[in-house]
Design a protein around this motif. Structure first.
Motif, PDB file in Angstrom:
ATOM      1  N   MET A   1     -13.170  -1.172   5.427  1.00 30.98           N
ATOM      2  CA  MET A   1     -11.799  -1.014   5.910  1.00 30.98           C
ATOM      3  C   MET A   1     -11.134  -2.350   6.223  1.00 30.98           C
ATOM      4  O   MET A   1      -9.959  -2.392   6.563  1.00 30.98           O
ATOM      5  CB  MET A   1     -11.763  -0.085   7.130  1.00 30.98           C
ATOM      6  CG  MET A   1     -12.193   1.339   6.815  1.00 30.98           C
ATOM      7  SD  MET A   1     -11.342   2.099   5.395  1.00 30.98           S
ATOM      8  CE  MET A   1     -10.102   3.094   6.217  1.00 30.98           C
ATOM      9  N   ARG A   2     -11.882  -3.436   6.069  1.00 31.81           N
ATOM     10  CA  ARG A   2     -11.279  -4.762   6.267  1.00 31.81           C
ATOM     11  C   ARG A   2     -10.906  -5.395   4.924  1.00 31.81           C
ATOM     12  O   ARG A   2      -9.781  -5.791   4.703  1.00 31.81           O
ATOM     13  CB  ARG A   2     -12.238  -5.656   7.043  1.00 31.81           C
ATOM     14  CG  ARG A   2     -11.571  -6.870   7.681  1.00 31.81           C
ATOM     15  CD  ARG A   2     -12.550  -7.629   8.544  1.00 31.81           C
ATOM     16  NE  ARG A   2     -13.769  -7.961   7.794  1.00 31.81           N
ATOM     17  CZ  ARG A   2     -14.884  -8.391   8.344  1.00 31.81           C
ATOM     18  NH1 ARG A   2     -14.959  -8.517   9.649  1.00 31.81           N
ATOM     19  NH2 ARG A   2     -15.932  -8.698   7.608  1.00 31.81           N
ATOM     20  N   SER A   3     -11.856  -5.443   3.993  1.00 27.65           N
ATOM     21  CA  SER A   3     -11.604  -6.101   2.703  1.00 27.65           C
ATOM     22  C   SER A   3     -11.084  -5.142   1.642  1.00 27.65           C
ATOM     23  O   SER A   3     -10.524  -5.569   0.638  1.00 27.65           O
ATOM     24  CB  SER A   3     -12.889  -6.746   2.194  1.00 27.65           C
ATOM     25  OG  SER A   3     -13.802  -5.741   1.759  1.00 27.65           O
ATOM     26  N   GLY A   4     -11.305  -3.829   1.858  1.00 25.10           N
ATOM     27  CA  GLY A   4     -10.909  -2.852   0.855  1.00 25.10           C
ATOM     28  C   GLY A   4     -11.941  -2.604  -0.226  1.00 25.10           C
ATOM     29  O   GLY A   4     -11.734  -1.779  -1.112  1.00 25.10           O
ATOM     30  N   ALA A   5     -13.070  -3.321  -0.173  1.00 26.71           N
ATOM     31  CA  ALA A   5     -14.107  -3.142  -1.198  1.00 26.71           C
ATOM     32  C   ALA A   5     -14.682  -1.736  -1.145  1.00 26.71           C
ATOM     33  O   ALA A   5     -14.819  -1.145  -0.070  1.00 26.71           O
ATOM     34  CB  ALA A   5     -15.216  -4.176  -1.006  1.00 26.71           C
ATOM     35  N   VAL A   6     -15.024  -1.203  -2.316  1.00 25.86           N
ATOM     36  CA  VAL A   6     -15.615   0.132  -2.431  1.00 25.86           C
ATOM     37  C   VAL A   6     -17.071  -0.029  -2.867  1.00 25.86           C
ATOM     38  O   VAL A   6     -17.364  -0.720  -3.838  1.00 25.86           O
ATOM     39  CB  VAL A   6     -14.860   0.977  -3.475  1.00 25.86           C
ATOM     40  CG1 VAL A   6     -15.510   2.355  -3.622  1.00 25.86           C
ATOM     41  CG2 VAL A   6     -13.393   1.122  -3.091  1.00 25.86           C
TER      42      VAL A   6
ATOM     43  N   ARG B   1     -13.455   9.353   0.653  1.00 21.69           N
ATOM     44  CA  ARG B   1     -13.241   8.174   1.494  1.00 21.69           C
ATOM     45  C   ARG B   1     -11.856   7.610   1.210  1.00 21.69           C
ATOM     46  O   ARG B   1     -11.454   7.492   0.051  1.00 21.69           O
ATOM     47  CB  ARG B   1     -14.284   7.083   1.207  1.00 21.69           C
ATOM     48  CG  ARG B   1     -15.647   7.314   1.823  1.00 21.69           C
ATOM     49  CD  ARG B   1     -15.633   7.219   3.348  1.00 21.69           C
ATOM     50  NE  ARG B   1     -16.931   7.421   3.949  1.00 21.69           N
ATOM     51  CZ  ARG B   1     -17.431   8.589   4.333  1.00 21.69           C
ATOM     52  NH1 ARG B   1     -16.745   9.700   4.132  1.00 21.69           N
ATOM     53  NH2 ARG B   1     -18.611   8.673   4.904  1.00 21.69           N
ATOM     54  N   PHE B   2     -11.142   7.241   2.271  1.00 18.94           N
ATOM     55  CA  PHE B   2      -9.827   6.647   2.093  1.00 18.94           C
ATOM     56  C   PHE B   2      -9.926   5.142   1.883  1.00 18.94           C
ATOM     57  O   PHE B   2     -10.835   4.488   2.383  1.00 18.94           O
ATOM     58  CB  PHE B   2      -8.946   6.934   3.315  1.00 18.94           C
ATOM     59  CG  PHE B   2      -8.445   8.340   3.335  1.00 18.94           C
ATOM     60  CD1 PHE B   2      -7.315   8.702   2.614  1.00 18.94           C
ATOM     61  CD2 PHE B   2      -9.124   9.325   4.048  1.00 18.94           C
ATOM     62  CE1 PHE B   2      -6.871  10.012   2.598  1.00 18.94           C
ATOM     63  CE2 PHE B   2      -8.688  10.631   4.039  1.00 18.94           C
ATOM     64  CZ  PHE B   2      -7.554  10.970   3.314  1.00 18.94           C
ATOM     65  N   THR B   3      -8.958   4.618   1.118  1.00 13.22           N
ATOM     66  CA  THR B   3      -8.832   3.171   1.018  1.00 13.22           C
ATOM     67  C   THR B   3      -8.361   2.639   2.370  1.00 13.22           C
ATOM     68  O   THR B   3      -7.896   3.407   3.230  1.00 13.22           O
ATOM     69  CB  THR B   3      -7.834   2.791  -0.080  1.00 13.22           C
ATOM     70  OG1 THR B   3      -6.590   3.477   0.145  1.00 13.22           O
ATOM     71  CG2 THR B   3      -8.375   3.165  -1.458  1.00 13.22           C
ATOM     72  N   ALA B   4      -8.451   1.327   2.546  1.00 15.65           N
ATOM     73  CA  ALA B   4      -8.173   0.730   3.857  1.00 15.65           C
ATOM     74  C   ALA B   4      -6.739   0.986   4.316  1.00 15.65           C
ATOM     75  O   ALA B   4      -6.468   1.058   5.521  1.00 15.65           O
ATOM     76  CB  ALA B   4      -8.465  -0.768   3.804  1.00 15.65           C
ATOM     77  N   ASP B   5      -5.808   1.141   3.367  1.00 15.50           N
ATOM     78  CA  ASP B   5      -4.404   1.404   3.737  1.00 15.50           C
ATOM     79  C   ASP B   5      -4.077   2.899   3.795  1.00 15.50           C
ATOM     80  O   ASP B   5      -2.926   3.277   4.027  1.00 15.50           O
ATOM     81  CB  ASP B   5      -3.458   0.696   2.760  1.00 15.50           C
ATOM     82  CG  ASP B   5      -3.705   1.108   1.306  1.00 15.50           C
ATOM     83  OD1 ASP B   5      -4.479   2.063   1.069  1.00 15.50           O
ATOM     84  OD2 ASP B   5      -3.130   0.459   0.403  1.00 15.50           O
ATOM     85  N   TYR B   6      -5.080   3.750   3.580  1.00 15.16           N
ATOM     86  CA  TYR B   6      -4.928   5.213   3.598  1.00 15.16           C
ATOM     87  C   TYR B   6      -3.959   5.729   2.527  1.00 15.16           C
ATOM     88  O   TYR B   6      -3.487   6.856   2.594  1.00 15.16           O
ATOM     89  CB  TYR B   6      -4.485   5.719   4.984  1.00 15.16           C
ATOM     90  CG  TYR B   6      -5.586   5.626   6.011  1.00 15.16           C
ATOM     91  CD1 TYR B   6      -6.587   6.590   6.078  1.00 15.16           C
ATOM     92  CD2 TYR B   6      -5.641   4.555   6.898  1.00 15.16           C
ATOM     93  CE1 TYR B   6      -7.613   6.498   7.004  1.00 15.16           C
ATOM     94  CE2 TYR B   6      -6.668   4.447   7.825  1.00 15.16           C
ATOM     95  CZ  TYR B   6      -7.650   5.421   7.874  1.00 15.16           C
ATOM     96  OH  TYR B   6      -8.658   5.327   8.786  1.00 15.16           O
ATOM     97  N   LYS B   7      -3.702   4.924   1.498  1.00 14.60           N
ATOM     98  CA  LYS B   7      -2.793   5.373   0.435  1.00 14.60           C
ATOM     99  C   LYS B   7      -3.519   6.172  -0.645  1.00 14.60           C
ATOM    100  O   LYS B   7      -2.902   6.930  -1.378  1.00 14.60           O
ATOM    101  CB  LYS B   7      -2.122   4.159  -0.225  1.00 14.60           C
ATOM    102  CG  LYS B   7      -1.019   3.533   0.601  1.00 14.60           C
ATOM    103  CD  LYS B   7      -0.334   2.440  -0.207  1.00 14.60           C
ATOM    104  CE  LYS B   7       0.749   1.761   0.621  1.00 14.60           C
ATOM    105  NZ  LYS B   7       1.277   0.574  -0.075  1.00 14.60           N
ATOM    106  N   TYR B   8      -4.824   5.951  -0.759  1.00 15.31           N
ATOM    107  CA  TYR B   8      -5.587   6.598  -1.824  1.00 15.31           C
ATOM    108  C   TYR B   8      -6.885   7.176  -1.276  1.00 15.31           C
ATOM    109  O   TYR B   8      -7.394   6.729  -0.248  1.00 15.31           O
ATOM    110  CB  TYR B   8      -5.927   5.595  -2.943  1.00 15.31           C
ATOM    111  CG  TYR B   8      -4.727   4.906  -3.517  1.00 15.31           C
ATOM    112  CD1 TYR B   8      -3.888   5.565  -4.414  1.00 15.31           C
ATOM    113  CD2 TYR B   8      -4.426   3.598  -3.155  1.00 15.31           C
ATOM    114  CE1 TYR B   8      -2.772   4.934  -4.938  1.00 15.31           C
ATOM    115  CE2 TYR B   8      -3.305   2.958  -3.679  1.00 15.31           C
ATOM    116  CZ  TYR B   8      -2.481   3.625  -4.567  1.00 15.31           C
ATOM    117  OH  TYR B   8      -1.375   3.004  -5.069  1.00 15.31           O
ATOM    118  N   LEU B   9      -7.384   8.150  -2.019  1.00 19.20           N
ATOM    119  CA  LEU B   9      -8.669   8.760  -1.700  1.00 19.20           C
ATOM    120  C   LEU B   9      -9.617   8.452  -2.853  1.00 19.20           C
ATOM    121  O   LEU B   9      -9.266   8.653  -4.017  1.00 19.20           O
ATOM    122  CB  LEU B   9      -8.470  10.271  -1.557  1.00 19.20           C
ATOM    123  CG  LEU B   9      -9.500  11.101  -0.813  1.00 19.20           C
ATOM    124  CD1 LEU B   9      -9.626  10.645   0.633  1.00 19.20           C
ATOM    125  CD2 LEU B   9      -9.099  12.573  -0.837  1.00 19.20           C
TER     126      LEU B   9
END
Length: 309
Positions: free
Chosen positions: A288-293, A235-243
């Motif tokens: 994808m809004r808050s970035g929470a995992v 799963r990507f982080t909300a900014d697509y910088k990390y997996l």
């Protein structure tokens, strides 16, 4: 030596996530083994799929952690779960690996649990010869356009990645059982990035493989980060910088640097979150809004929420 240099920029990095110890408010609602979690970022909802006898198979929480409701009908053994949002509605897709009358299917539900669509033949394990005949389908990812990606093979005969159109016709299909390029051993999780690439956790081969979403062409693979344990989630982080990758057997979340356009290269682990022993993180999802995992943990029989710092 090269490896050390490659990792050095991240050495002094601070923690990226912290556990939200107040989520959920009432953990006693987890009464089975929690296999999967999906976030509806648009409506602030979190769906959890759990297994067990006489337990509700789907639990729904608010992003603040309040239990809202549960549903049970026509889900046997949920494996993967995904929320699909359009401008006007949302729906919940579940892969069912059960061996009873509902199993070997990919199903679409309304947010309240009304069955809308069934892909596959309920109760019949499929063969790789027929596209819409699944054998323990592991996970699904649906794009905004309605195009669907399914990894089919949580231990069954099929080991493949399938792309379907929004009216459920095969666009392309790739993969057979094996360890060669484009082959799979338990393709376990699938996601799509912002650059037109499909990422698959090829669990049994201890690697992530990457494909072109338009053609299905193989673009590369990562194995360097998975010597200790294969990847269970992608799963990507909300900014697509990390997996974000769960590694069940070593109770770890690996956070990998995601390459922008161009070459896949090999993986660089920027950070990791070490979970308690026997937690067994299975699948994750990202708001994808808050970035929470959110992490579905089979061993701990709970879902935990990690918030970005």
């Amino acid at each position: 030596v090269l490896k050390a240099e490659y990792f050095s920029p991240w050495r002094g990095e601070q923690q990226m996530y912290k556990l939200d110890i107040g989520w959920p408010k009432t953990p006693e609602h987890f009464t089975g083994q929690t296999f999967c979690v999906a976030v509806d970022s648009l409506h602030g909802l979190v769906y959890v799929g759990q297994r067990g006898d006489n337990v509700p198979k789907v639990l729904v929480f608010s992003e603040e952690g309040y239990f809202l409701y549960a549903w049970n009908d026509t889900v046997e053994m949920p494996h993967g779960i995904f929320v699909w949002n359009t401008a006007t509605e949302s729906s919940v897709w579940i892969t069912d690996v059960g061996t009873g009358k509902y199993g070997h299917t990919v199903k679409q539900y309304s947010p309240l649990g009304k069955l809308l669509q069934v892909l596959g033949t309920p109760g019949n394990a499929g063969s790789s010869l027929i596209p819409l005949q699944f054998d323990q389908p592991a996970e699904i990812f649906v794009e905004e356009t309605g195009e669907i990606y399914v990894v089919d093979g949580d231990g069954g005969m099929n080991n493949r990645l399938l792309k379907l159109s929004d009216d459920y016709k095969e666009i392309w299909l790739t993969g057979t059982n094996g360890s060669g390029i484009g082959q799979f051993k338990i393709p376990h999780s699938v996601t799509v990035d912002a650059f037109g690439r499909v990422w698959v956790a090829d669990r049994g081969n201890k690697r992530i493989q990457v494909f072109d979403k338009v053609t299905g062409e193989w673009l590369g693979s990562w194995s360097g980060c998975f010597s200790e344990d294969g990847p269970y989630s992608v799963r990507f982080t909300a900014d697509y910088k990390y997996l974000i990758v769960a590694q069940l057997n070593i109770n770890r979340l690996a956070i990998l640097a995601a390459p922008p356009v161009g070459s896949i290269g090999d993986c660089a682990m920027v950070h990791s979150v070490q979970l308690a022993d026997e937690t067994k993180p299975h699948l994750v999802d990202v708001d994808m809004r808050s970035g929470a995992v959110y992490v579905a943990e089979i061993g701990a029989q709970q879902v935990q929420k990690y918030v970005p710092l």
